[in-house]
Design a protein around this motif. Structure first.
Motif, PDB file in Angstrom:
ATOM      1  N   MET A  61       0.827  -1.208   0.000  1.00  0.00           N
ATOM      2  CA  MET A  61       0.000   0.000   0.000  1.00  0.00           C
ATOM      3  C   MET A  61       0.860   1.255   0.000  1.00  0.00           C
ATOM      4  SD  MET A  61      -3.061  -1.033   2.597  1.00  0.00           S
ATOM      5  CE  MET A  61      -4.192  -2.348   2.214  1.00  0.00           C
ATOM      6  N   VAL A  62       1.914   1.246   0.803  1.00  0.00           N
ATOM      7  CA  VAL A  62       2.816   2.396   0.840  1.00  0.00           C
ATOM      8  C   VAL A  62       3.509   2.564  -0.513  1.00  0.00           C
ATOM      9  CG1 VAL A  62       4.936   3.320   1.863  1.00  0.00           C
ATOM     10  CG2 VAL A  62       3.169   2.345   3.331  1.00  0.00           C
ATOM     11  N   GLY A  63       3.963   1.463  -1.092  1.00  0.00           N
ATOM     12  CA  GLY A  63       4.596   1.531  -2.405  1.00  0.00           C
ATOM     13  C   GLY A  63       3.667   2.121  -3.452  1.00  0.00           C
ATOM     14  N   ASP A  64       2.404   1.697  -3.445  1.00  0.00           N
ATOM     15  CA  ASP A  64       1.413   2.251  -4.374  1.00  0.00           C
ATOM     16  C   ASP A  64       1.238   3.753  -4.142  1.00  0.00           C
ATOM     17  OD1 ASP A  64       1.050  -0.287  -5.431  1.00  0.00           O
ATOM     18  OD2 ASP A  64      -0.861  -0.637  -4.379  1.00  0.00           O
ATOM     19  N   TYR A  65       1.143   4.138  -2.883  1.00  0.00           N
ATOM     20  CA  TYR A  65       0.972   5.558  -2.537  1.00  0.00           C
ATOM     21  C   TYR A  65       2.188   6.371  -2.978  1.00  0.00           C
ATOM     22  CZ  TYR A  65       0.291   9.712   0.356  1.00  0.00           C
ATOM     23  OH  TYR A  65       0.150  11.004   0.795  1.00  0.00           O
ATOM     24  N   LEU A  66       3.372   5.867  -2.708  1.00  0.00           N
ATOM     25  CA  LEU A  66       4.590   6.605  -3.055  1.00  0.00           C
ATOM     26  C   LEU A  66       4.819   6.667  -4.567  1.00  0.00           C
ATOM     27  CD1 LEU A  66       7.093   5.479  -0.264  1.00  0.00           C
ATOM     28  CD2 LEU A  66       5.789   7.619  -0.435  1.00  0.00           C
ATOM     29  N   SER A  67       4.209   5.764  -5.317  1.00  0.00           N
ATOM     30  CA  SER A  67       4.336   5.829  -6.777  1.00  0.00           C
ATOM     31  C   SER A  67       3.544   7.005  -7.350  1.00  0.00           C
ATOM     32  CB  SER A  67       3.884   4.516  -7.423  1.00  0.00           C
ATOM     33  OG  SER A  67       2.476   4.379  -7.344  1.00  0.00           O
ATOM     34  N   LYS A  68       2.623   7.567  -6.540  1.00  0.00           N
ATOM     35  CA  LYS A  68       1.768   8.662  -6.995  1.00  0.00           C
ATOM     36  C   LYS A  68       2.087   9.998  -6.334  1.00  0.00           C
ATOM     37  CE  LYS A  68      -1.922   5.296  -7.311  1.00  0.00           C
ATOM     38  NZ  LYS A  68      -2.387   4.475  -6.224  1.00  0.00           N
ATOM     39  N   THR A  69       2.878   9.974  -5.266  1.00  0.00           N
ATOM     40  CA  THR A  69       3.139  11.212  -4.531  1.00  0.00           C
ATOM     41  C   THR A  69       4.539  11.193  -3.930  1.00  0.00           C
ATOM     42  OG1 THR A  69       2.261  12.699  -2.833  1.00  0.00           O
ATOM     43  CG2 THR A  69       2.178  10.349  -2.349  1.00  0.00           C
ATOM     44  N   GLN A  70       5.037  12.357  -3.628  1.00  0.00           N
ATOM     45  CA  GLN A  70       6.319  12.500  -2.937  1.00  0.00           C
ATOM     46  C   GLN A  70       6.030  12.765  -1.459  1.00  0.00           C
ATOM     47  OE1 GLN A  70       8.572  11.150  -5.000  1.00  0.00           O
ATOM     48  NE2 GLN A  70       9.979  12.725  -4.370  1.00  0.00           N
ATOM     49  N   ALA A  71       5.723  11.745  -0.708  1.00  0.00           N
ATOM     50  CA  ALA A  71       5.353  11.894   0.696  1.00  0.00           C
ATOM     51  C   ALA A  71       6.573  12.236   1.544  1.00  0.00           C
ATOM     52  CB  ALA A  71       4.700  10.620   1.210  1.00  0.00           C
ATOM     53  N   LYS A  72       6.373  13.162   2.462  1.00  0.00           N
ATOM     54  CA  LYS A  72       7.444  13.625   3.340  1.00  0.00           C
ATOM     55  C   LYS A  72       6.975  13.584   4.789  1.00  0.00           C
ATOM     56  CE  LYS A  72       9.880  15.572  -0.140  1.00  0.00           C
ATOM     57  NZ  LYS A  72      11.149  15.134  -0.574  1.00  0.00           N
ATOM     58  N   TYR A  73       7.894  13.193   5.662  1.00  0.00           N
ATOM     59  CA  TYR A  73       7.691  13.386   7.094  1.00  0.00           C
ATOM     60  C   TYR A  73       8.197  14.777   7.429  1.00  0.00           C
ATOM     61  CZ  TYR A  73       7.452   8.254   7.699  1.00  0.00           C
ATOM     62  OH  TYR A  73       7.118   6.938   7.639  1.00  0.00           O
ATOM     63  N   ILE A  74       7.674  15.339   8.483  1.00  0.00           N
ATOM     64  CA  ILE A  74       8.198  16.605   8.992  1.00  0.00           C
ATOM     65  C   ILE A  74       8.965  16.280  10.270  1.00  0.00           C
ATOM     66  CG2 ILE A  74       7.637  18.900   9.873  1.00  0.00           C
ATOM     67  CD1 ILE A  74       7.037  18.405   6.839  1.00  0.00           C
ATOM     68  N   ASN A  75      10.213  16.697  10.301  1.00  0.00           N
ATOM     69  CA  ASN A  75      11.059  16.489  11.470  1.00  0.00           C
ATOM     70  C   ASN A  75      11.315  17.862  12.090  1.00  0.00           C
ATOM     71  OD1 ASN A  75      12.655  14.732  13.132  1.00  0.00           O
ATOM     72  ND2 ASN A  75      14.429  15.760  12.285  1.00  0.00           N
ATOM     73  N   LEU A  76      10.949  18.012  13.340  1.00  0.00           N
ATOM     74  CA  LEU A  76      11.183  19.264  14.061  1.00  0.00           C
ATOM     75  C   LEU A  76      12.433  19.109  14.915  1.00  0.00           C
ATOM     76  CD1 LEU A  76       7.544  20.021  15.287  1.00  0.00           C
ATOM     77  CD2 LEU A  76       8.693  20.901  13.248  1.00  0.00           C
ATOM     78  N   VAL A  77      13.309  20.090  14.831  1.00  0.00           N
ATOM     79  CA  VAL A  77      14.518  20.103  15.645  1.00  0.00           C
ATOM     80  C   VAL A  77      14.505  21.400  16.449  1.00  0.00           C
ATOM     81  CG1 VAL A  77      17.035  20.070  15.660  1.00  0.00           C
ATOM     82  CG2 VAL A  77      15.780  18.743  13.936  1.00  0.00           C
ATOM     83  N   ILE A  78      14.628  21.247  17.760  1.00  0.00           N
ATOM     84  CA  ILE A  78      14.624  22.399  18.650  1.00  0.00           C
ATOM     85  C   ILE A  78      15.876  22.393  19.507  1.00  0.00           C
ATOM     86  CG2 ILE A  78      13.226  21.197  20.390  1.00  0.00           C
ATOM     87  CD1 ILE A  78      11.915  23.947  21.013  1.00  0.00           C
ATOM     88  N   SER A  79      16.466  23.562  19.620  1.00  0.00           N
ATOM     89  CA  SER A  79      17.624  23.740  20.493  1.00  0.00           C
ATOM     90  C   SER A  79      17.207  24.706  21.601  1.00  0.00           C
ATOM     91  CB  SER A  79      18.788  24.335  19.677  1.00  0.00           C
ATOM     92  OG  SER A  79      19.834  24.709  20.545  1.00  0.00           O
ATOM     93  N   VAL A  80      17.390  24.267  22.839  1.00  0.00           N
ATOM     94  CA  VAL A  80      17.027  25.105  23.990  1.00  0.00           C
ATOM     95  C   VAL A  80      18.227  25.252  24.924  1.00  0.00           C
ATOM     96  CG1 VAL A  80      14.561  24.571  23.924  1.00  0.00           C
ATOM     97  CG2 VAL A  80      16.092  23.116  25.256  1.00  0.00           C
ATOM     98  N   ILE A  81      18.270  26.383  25.604  1.00  0.00           N
ATOM     99  CA  ILE A  81      19.334  26.680  26.563  1.00  0.00           C
ATOM    100  C   ILE A  81      18.684  26.869  27.922  1.00  0.00           C
ATOM    101  CG2 ILE A  81      21.192  28.284  27.180  1.00  0.00           C
ATOM    102  CD1 ILE A  81      21.274  29.053  24.176  1.00  0.00           C
TER     103      ILE A  81
END
Length: 191
Positions: free
Chosen positions: A168-188
């Motif tokens: 199912m994922v392969g079929d989906y990825l053949s039709k779209t460029q799916a991206k995860y969003i990765n959040l990176v936070i730096s705190v002091i």
């Protein structure tokens, strides 16, 4: 979305707030003056937790499970009672919790896009490259949820479930460029 789905989302959001606030409070007690912490999260860009970017990979897993229900391989009640404890915050939620706890100053907060399949070319002659895009994603998600799925449904469904999911994922990825969003936070830590 129906009322029950919003209640589940609200519960996940509240759990995220409680857990992340506790994490920040405890780290604030441990980190020395001037210390820094960098955290990385799966997230989403918008405040809407139902966007495709933040949850569609879980929707495909649900479809794989339901395909097994339709063939009598698992019970629909089992699927209905299964929830993966996953919550992808947006940048505003991260900021709010950091500010609420008050132990840290946000130095930097950025969002990065990552291909669902890690961006590996399929023609690469290595273990990951030899797998299809759907198989790479399925292996990643399986590593995250396998123990929960096995506990809830039994070990006997794992291979078939993730075979279907990979397709199912392969079929989906053949039709779209799916991206995860990765959040990176730096705190002091505040002095």
């Amino acid at each position: 979305m129906n009322t029950q789905q919003w209640c589940v989302l609200d519960a996940y959001s509240m759990q995220y707030q409680n857990d992340f606030s506790l994490f920040l409070k405890l780290r604030g007690e441990e980190i020395l003056s001037g210390g820094r912490m960098v955290l990385s999260f799966m997230g989403r860009r918008t405040s809407d937790p139902t966007t495709e970017e933040s949850c569609y990979h879980w929707e495909l897993l649900a479809h794989a499970l339901m395909s097994m229900v339709s063939e009598g391989l698992i019970e629909e009640e089992k699927v209905d009672s299964f929830n993966a404890p996953y919550y992808a915050p947006c940048p505003e939620e991260l900021k709010l919790e950091v500010e609420k706890v008050g132990s840290f100053i946000i130095d930097r907060l950025e969002a990065f896009e990552i291909d669902w399949d890690g961006g590996v070319d399929e023609d690469v002659n290595n273990t990951l490259g030899a797998l299809s895009r759907g198989q790479r994603v399925a292996k990643t998600i399986r590593a995250v949820v396998e123990s929960m799925v096995a506990h809830h449904f039994g070990n006997h469904i794992l291979d078939e479930l993730f075979r279907r999911y990979a397709q199912m994922v392969g079929d989906y990825l053949s039709k779209t460029q799916a991206k995860y969003i990765n959040l990176v936070i730096s705190v002091i830590i505040k002095d």
